[in-house]
Every structure is written in C-alpha cells, then in structure tokens.
Design a protein around this motif. Structure first.
Motif, short mmCIF file in Angstrom:
data_model
loop_
_atom_site.label_atom_id
_atom_site.label_comp_id
_atom_site.label_asym_id
_atom_site.label_seq_id
_atom_site.Cartn_x
_atom_site.Cartn_y
_atom_site.Cartn_z
N ALA A 221 0.61 -1.03 -0.03
CA ALA A 221 0.18 0.00 0.63
C ALA A 221 0.97 1.19 0.16
O ALA A 221 0.71 2.11 -0.52
CB ALA A 221 -1.05 0.06 1.04
N ILE A 222 1.86 1.20 0.55
CA ILE A 222 2.95 2.27 0.34
C ILE A 222 3.64 2.94 -0.64
O ILE A 222 3.32 3.48 -1.10
CB ILE A 222 3.72 2.56 2.39
N PHE A 223 4.06 1.83 -1.24
CA PHE A 223 5.12 1.71 -2.48
C PHE A 223 3.36 2.17 -3.51
O PHE A 223 4.11 2.99 -3.85
CB PHE A 223 5.03 0.86 -3.33
N GLN A 224 2.56 1.58 -3.76
CA GLN A 224 1.62 2.22 -4.27
C GLN A 224 1.12 3.69 -4.68
O GLN A 224 1.04 4.20 -4.92
CB GLN A 224 0.80 0.94 -4.32
N SER A 225 1.36 3.62 -3.52
CA SER A 225 0.27 5.16 -2.77
C SER A 225 2.41 6.37 -3.97
O SER A 225 2.00 7.32 -3.95
CB SER A 225 0.47 6.03 -1.59
N LEU A 226 3.65 5.76 -3.51
CA LEU A 226 4.07 6.54 -3.00
C LEU A 226 4.75 6.81 -4.93
O LEU A 226 4.39 7.79 -5.68
CB LEU A 226 5.47 5.65 -3.30
N LYS A 227 4.00 5.59 -5.93
CA LYS A 227 3.93 5.68 -7.71
C LYS A 227 3.06 5.86 -7.78
O LYS A 227 3.26 7.37 -8.95
CB LYS A 227 3.76 3.90 -7.57
N LYS A 228 1.38 6.41 -7.28
CA LYS A 228 0.96 7.14 -7.91
C LYS A 228 1.00 8.66 -7.53
O LYS A 228 0.76 9.61 -8.34
CB LYS A 228 -0.73 6.72 -6.57
N HIS A 229 1.71 9.16 -6.24
CA HIS A 229 1.73 10.79 -5.94
C HIS A 229 2.68 11.10 -6.49
O HIS A 229 3.02 12.79 -6.54
CB HIS A 229 1.35 10.93 -4.32
N LEU A 230 4.26 10.49 -6.77
CA LEU A 230 5.39 10.77 -7.32
C LEU A 230 6.01 10.05 -8.24
O LEU A 230 6.51 11.12 -9.06
CB LEU A 230 6.26 10.69 -5.79
N LEU A 231 5.66 9.44 -8.52
CA LEU A 231 6.34 9.22 -10.14
C LEU A 231 5.59 9.05 -11.27
O LEU A 231 5.81 9.30 -12.30
CB LEU A 231 6.34 6.65 -9.43
N ASP A 232 4.22 8.78 -11.26
CA ASP A 232 2.82 9.05 -12.20
C ASP A 232 2.60 10.92 -12.23
O ASP A 232 2.41 11.00 -10.81
CB ASP A 232 1.92 7.98 -11.95
N ASP A 233 2.90 10.97 -13.39
CA ASP A 233 2.71 12.65 -13.28
C ASP A 233 2.00 12.44 -14.32
O ASP A 233 2.58 12.57 -15.69
CB ASP A 233 4.46 13.48 -14.01
#
Length: 216
Positions: free
Chosen positions: A204-216
C-alpha cells in the motif's frame, strides 16, 4: 609641428636632381663635393643638402637616413617623398589637409602667417615655389604619411573600446543563460517503514508513492 624654411633658388631642376640621386650610389656623407659629382655644380645647388635634411633624407650630419635608402627603391620612392613633404611642412598640412593642392599665392600667404612675417618677401616666394615643386612631382594617391598610419585616432580608440565592451557583454550573456538552464532541484525523500510482517502494508505504501510521486 614643423615648417621647413629651406628653399631652392632654382626649383626647376628639382625632379632631375632627385632622379639623379635615385640612380646613384648613396654616399657615406652627402657633401657639397658629392652634389658637384652628380653634375650640379652651381653654388645654388648646395641648397639641396638643406632641403634633403628637412625632408628627413639626411640627418644633421648629412648622413643618409633610412628614408633616403628607401627612396632609392622605385617601389617606395613616391611614398618616401610624401612622408618627407608632410613631415617637413606639417604646420601647413595642419591648416589645410589638401595643402598640396593650394595655389602658389595661397601657400606663400600661409607660410608668411605661420612664421609671423619674419622673413623677406623673396624668401617666402622661394619657400612657396620649392614646396610647389616638391608637391608637383609626387603622385598623391596615397596622401597619408606612412609614419602616421599606425597611430590610431581618438575615434578609432573609442570604437575599439566600444567594440571590446560589446564583445564582453555578448560573451557573458550566454553564460548567464546556460547557468539558468542548468538550475535543477533535487528532493531527498526518506520513508520509515513500520515494523510489520504484513506485506500488504508495504504494498500500500509503495503504491501510494507511485501514484503521487512517480506518475505525473
């Protein structure tokens, strides 16, 4: 500044005299005897020595100068005469840059003015006649004295300074732009993971990182 007071009594043979010395071997010292040996035997012909000194062809000891030797070279003769005339009559050219085109009476009047009328009328006539004889045998296509060509005018110095300033500005402006384009921000994000064996928490933590930081 200078204004030659040397003159010839007979200026009609001036060109012949100059052509003669041009074709003769230069002497160690330009003496009265050498003038006679050239075929100019009149006592008035001795005045050529003083005239050559004023033109810078001889030094004060009557020894031929570099200008004299350059004059012997047909390719440099005309320019050496221009240099000599403009140096000898510098004051006259300072008053009128086209002094070589002045009439005999105008030259005589300006010489009288420059020397404050300190000489006799006959001497001024001889001085003016000598000047006109000199200027008449020269081709004035290259009027500027070669001794003055390397001296920059105030306008040239100002233009060079301005040009240098513009080059400096042009040189620095791109550097400023480059520096601005290279400005970058780096973020250092630290994540403290909870101590748990439930992998779904990590997912859940890494999915959140990907959603808010990596996906632009």
């Amino acid at each position: 500044m200078a204004l030659s007071t040397h003159y010839l009594v007979k200026s009609g043979d001036l060109k012949k005299f100059l052509d003669t010395i041009k074709n003769a071997q230069a002497p160690d010292k330009f003496t009265h005897k050498f003038v006679q040996d050239l075929g100019f035997k009149s006592t008035n012909d001795r005045l050529y020595i003083g005239l050559l000194k004023s033109l810078g062809f001889l030094d004060q000891n009557s020894v031929p100068t570099t200008r004299y030797y350059n004059f012997l070279d047909p390719g440099q003769s005309n320019q050496m005469m221009i240099d000599g005339i403009m140096d000898a009559y510098e004051d006259l050219f300072a008053i009128n840059t086209k002094a070589n085109e002045l009439s005999f009476s105008d030259v005589k009047g300006k010489m009288k003015s420059l020397t404050q009328g300190s000489k006799s009328d006959s001497i001024y006539s001889n001085m003016a006649r000598t000047f006109k004889a000199l200027t008449d045998i020269v081709e004035w296509k290259d009027k500027v004295s070669s001794t003055k060509k390397n001296k920059p005018t105030e306008v040239e110095v100002e233009e060079k300074t301005e040009s240098s300033t513009q080059k400096q500005q042009t040189h620095h402006e791109p550097e400023t732009i480059i520096k601005r384009n290279r400005t970058e921000l780096h973020y250092n994000i630290q994540i403290h993971l909870p101590a748990t064996r439930d992998t779904s928490v990590y997912d859940a933590i890494f999915q959140s990182l990907k959603k808010h930081l990596l996906d632009d």
